[in-house]
Scaffold this active site. Structure first.
Site, PDB file in Angstrom:
ATOM      1  N   GLN A  56      69.002  18.217   6.965  1.00  0.00           N
ATOM      2  CA  GLN A  56      70.114  18.972   7.509  1.00  0.00           C
ATOM      3  C   GLN A  56      69.767  20.438   7.704  1.00  0.00           C
ATOM      4  O   GLN A  56      68.873  20.979   7.048  1.00  0.00           O
ATOM      5  CB  GLN A  56      71.325  18.843   6.578  1.00  0.00           C
ATOM      6  N   ASP A  87      76.008  18.235   8.339  1.00  0.00           N
ATOM      7  CA  ASP A  87      76.757  18.550   7.127  1.00  0.00           C
ATOM      8  C   ASP A  87      77.928  19.472   7.449  1.00  0.00           C
ATOM      9  O   ASP A  87      77.841  20.332   8.341  1.00  0.00           O
ATOM     10  CB  ASP A  87      75.847  19.235   6.108  1.00  0.00           C
ATOM     11  N   TRP A 100      71.986  28.875  -5.952  1.00  0.00           N
ATOM     12  CA  TRP A 100      70.838  28.118  -6.458  1.00  0.00           C
ATOM     13  C   TRP A 100      70.905  28.064  -7.983  1.00  0.00           C
ATOM     14  O   TRP A 100      71.310  29.032  -8.627  1.00  0.00           O
ATOM     15  CB  TRP A 100      69.538  28.787  -6.021  1.00  0.00           C
ATOM     16  N   LEU A 101      70.519  26.920  -8.537  1.00  0.00           N
ATOM     17  CA  LEU A 101      70.492  26.835  -9.996  1.00  0.00           C
ATOM     18  C   LEU A 101      69.484  27.826 -10.566  1.00  0.00           C
ATOM     19  O   LEU A 101      68.424  28.045  -9.964  1.00  0.00           O
ATOM     20  CB  LEU A 101      70.140  25.415 -10.446  1.00  0.00           C
ATOM     21  N   ASP A 142      77.294  10.332   1.133  1.00  0.00           N
ATOM     22  CA  ASP A 142      75.831  10.407   1.152  1.00  0.00           C
ATOM     23  C   ASP A 142      75.260  10.731  -0.231  1.00  0.00           C
ATOM     24  O   ASP A 142      74.282  11.462  -0.344  1.00  0.00           O
ATOM     25  CB  ASP A 142      75.395  11.480   2.171  1.00  0.00           C
ATOM     26  N   ASP A 176      74.643  18.864  -2.951  1.00  0.00           N
ATOM     27  CA  ASP A 176      74.693  18.286  -1.608  1.00  0.00           C
ATOM     28  C   ASP A 176      76.002  17.525  -1.383  1.00  0.00           C
ATOM     29  O   ASP A 176      76.067  16.301  -1.491  1.00  0.00           O
ATOM     30  CB  ASP A 176      73.495  17.362  -1.350  1.00  0.00           C
TER      31      ASP A 176
END
Length: 443
Positions: free
Chosen positions: A154, A188, A271-272, A332, A351
């Site tokens: 994506q 997405d 972001w982690l 998904d 996601d």
């Protein structure tokens, strides 16, 4: 000669009719007649509740693993009546959630606060003073660099924000009122990531990644700091608007995304932090992409196998995430994601973009983990009850109205979340009967 020819035609016709009659009789042996009552029910083998690729015999494919869906619909009328009004406790609950988002000036360093919060079992605490500062920073901090998210399917961009914070940017590809028919259709949806974060908080799922809307200028904020590979995908449309298409499996020039009057709505997903690396394994209830049924589709007792397998200890996490996925219709979820090196890690629902495609369709086969395992955390069940009777749409409407790219969902999608909460409660009601009481369902 003419008489022989006519006789031959007659014999062929007769043989064909006999063959058709024989085939019809044989077929009838395998078809169960449907009563008028059953015909009016949205039962489990109808096409709208299954992926088209799994309809091996058209819209009447029998999937024995989903037979519990029949009991869901049997319980639906009574559950709908029972949970027909908004809980008197909901407004206070919503106000607490809103306070975390709206109060500013709590965190001197929002990025550091997010890192301190992050553990293998929680990214955001239940009560989160300072969350408003983190969301504000994500939606306004200067962009230092931009690169394509290479390797995915994506269109996403990796950004670094001022203060060394890494984020994923998901651009708005479809309009909010676009209806995408079928599972996993289209690109997405950026709003799916935003809604998933707030829904995760409403349900008590503290591992849902932080996400917020952001309006960006492709010309002024992205292109000047873009890598060469990303910059090469930029162009202008006939109106002079800046466009780009990124680098991914399905990224192509003809599917470019364009700013409108130099502005593009996006979702920014945090972001982690570095100390939490992820581990991805196959989701036990993932769809089979081949033209065959997955195990869970034909084995009603499939959950028993999962319980004694590697992910048996994670079953309540899997159920929690399946609740989230069903409400947003994220079709998904093919991987289960945990924190690497942490055996007791919670499921990380990353996601969430393949969601909110069609507000009029509910893929009830996504309830397979709930219906086959018939177990759920009591805390999750209590949140569903709290958010029933129209409460889910009210809570989401209140929270999403505070987002920088509001409106985030159309009224039709908001109403759909209420309908799906009722489906979940009906499924759990059916489970309580099947298991001999709620004490065998709630954990």
């Amino acid at each position: 000669m003419k008489m022989k020819f006519v006789l031959l035609i007659f014999l062929i016709y007769f043989a064909v009719m006999v063959w058709i009659l024989y085939f019809s009789l044989q077929l009838s042996l395998f078809v169960t007649p449907v009563s008028k009552h059953e015909e009016s029910q949205p039962i489990y083998f109808r096409k709208e509740f299954s992926e088209a690729g799994h309809d091996l015999q058209g819209s009447a494919t029998l999937r024995p693993g989903m037979v519990m869906l029949l009991s869901l619909y049997a319980h639906l009328p009574s559950v709908t009546e029972k949970y027909s009004s908004i809980s008197k406790y909901l407004i206070h609950f919503i106000e607490k959630m809103k306070k975390d988002i709206t109060v500013r000036g709590v965190a001197k360093d929002p990025w550091e606060l997010a890192r301190e919060w992050a553990t293998p079992n929680s990214l955001v605490p239940e009560t989160a003073p300072g969350l408003g500062d983190i969301l504000a920073a994500l939606s306004t901090a200067p962009i230092v660099s931009a690169a394509p998210a290479v390797g995915g399917s994506q269109f996403k961009i990796i950004l670094w924000l001022e203060g060394k914070q890494k984020v994923v940017l998901a651009p708005k590809i479809h309009s909010l009122d676009s209806i995408l028919i079928g599972k996993n259709r289209g690109g997405d949806r950026h709003n799916g990531e935003i809604v998933a974060f707030h829904l995760g908080r409403l349900l008590g799922l503290q591992m849902t990644p932080i996400a917020v809307g952001r309006k960006v200028s492709l010309k002024r904020e992205i292109l000047p700091v873009a890598t060469q590979r990303l910059a090469e995908t930029f162009s202008k449309n006939k109106n002079g608007d800046t466009c780009f298409y990124g680098i991914c499996r399905y990224c192509k020039p003809q599917w470019r995304v364009c700013a409108v009057q130099d502005t593009l709505s996006c979702a920014v997903i945090m972001w982690l932090p570095e100390h939490l690396s992820i581990l991805e394994i196959d989701h036990p209830w993932r769809d089979n992409k081949k033209n065959v049924l997955a195990r869970w589709e034909y084995d009603e007792n499939y959950c028993q196998e999962v319980l004694v397998g590697d992910q048996g200890g994670k079953i309540l996490d899997i159920i929690d995430v399946s609740v989230l996925d069903y409400i947003i219709q994220n079709t998904d979820r093919h991987n289960a994601v945990y924190i690497a090196g942490e055996p007791d890690s919670s499921f990380v629902p990353i996601d969430n973009g393949k969601s909110f495609g069609d507000p009029h369709t509910d893929y009830t086969d996504m309830l397979a983990p709930v219906l086959q395992c018939c177990r759920i955390r009591q805390a999750t069940y209590e949140r569903l009850v709290l958010l029933s009777g129209g409460g889910m749409s009210l809570a989401l409407q209140e929270l999403l109205a505070l987002d920088p790219v509001a409106p985030v969902l159309t009224p039709a999608h908001l109403r759909a979340t209420d309908r799906r909460v009722t489906h979940l409660l009906a499924a759990l009601s059916a489970c309580s009967v099947k298991k001999g009481g709620w004490h065998n369902v709630l954990f």
